[in-house]
Design a protein around this motif. Sequence first.
Motif, short mmCIF file in Angstrom:
data_model
loop_
_atom_site.label_atom_id
_atom_site.label_comp_id
_atom_site.label_asym_id
_atom_site.label_seq_id
_atom_site.Cartn_x
_atom_site.Cartn_y
_atom_site.Cartn_z
N TYR A 1 15.21 -41.91 -31.18
CA TYR A 1 15.85 -42.88 -32.07
C TYR A 1 16.03 -42.35 -33.49
N ALA A 2 15.14 -41.51 -33.95
CA ALA A 2 15.26 -40.96 -35.31
C ALA A 2 16.50 -40.08 -35.45
N ASP A 3 16.91 -39.39 -34.38
CA ASP A 3 18.08 -38.50 -34.42
C ASP A 3 19.29 -39.14 -33.75
#
Length: 175
Positions: free
Chosen positions: A68-70
């Motif tokens: 989710y961060a990328d």
Amino acid sequence: YFIQSNLRLMDMSPTQSLNMSTPLDMSTPLEMTIGPHNQSVFDYMAPVNLCLAAIILTQNAVIIWDYYADRRRLSALLFILIAAADMVSAAVEVARGTVALVCRRDPHSNIPGIPVIVFLCLGVFSYTASVFFNLVLAVVKAVHLSQPFYRLNVALIKTSLILLPLISLATTAAD
């Protein structure tokens, strides 16, 4: 029809299965007996599928949390979409297995038709979406490996990631 006939063949004795000159009687309910308790094969499949669905839900939740961060990168977005589609498939199996277990225990109850149709449509949609997302991921990775400096049209790929599953949903609902 193919699955019903295969289950009927598995339920026959070897001498009955060799004599296939007469067609199978498909008017009887679809059940295959296992063991001395005369229980259906579906009584054994639902608990196993529920356990597998719980594992799939957990693993795909971890995948979504990890990527989710990328999410701005195309590869990470594809992994998230694949995990989400697989989570929908697992959730459909949890719902279908729960309904099957509840309704199969009472001989006077039937599995309701509309929820089963909805579960089947969602299951087919999530399966086709997952296969399509995996195909796009494989093509994107193959292009990046074979031509590392080639720039992909990410907007066009994202548009196809929306349009083709919607077409699949429409055809599944129409079917």
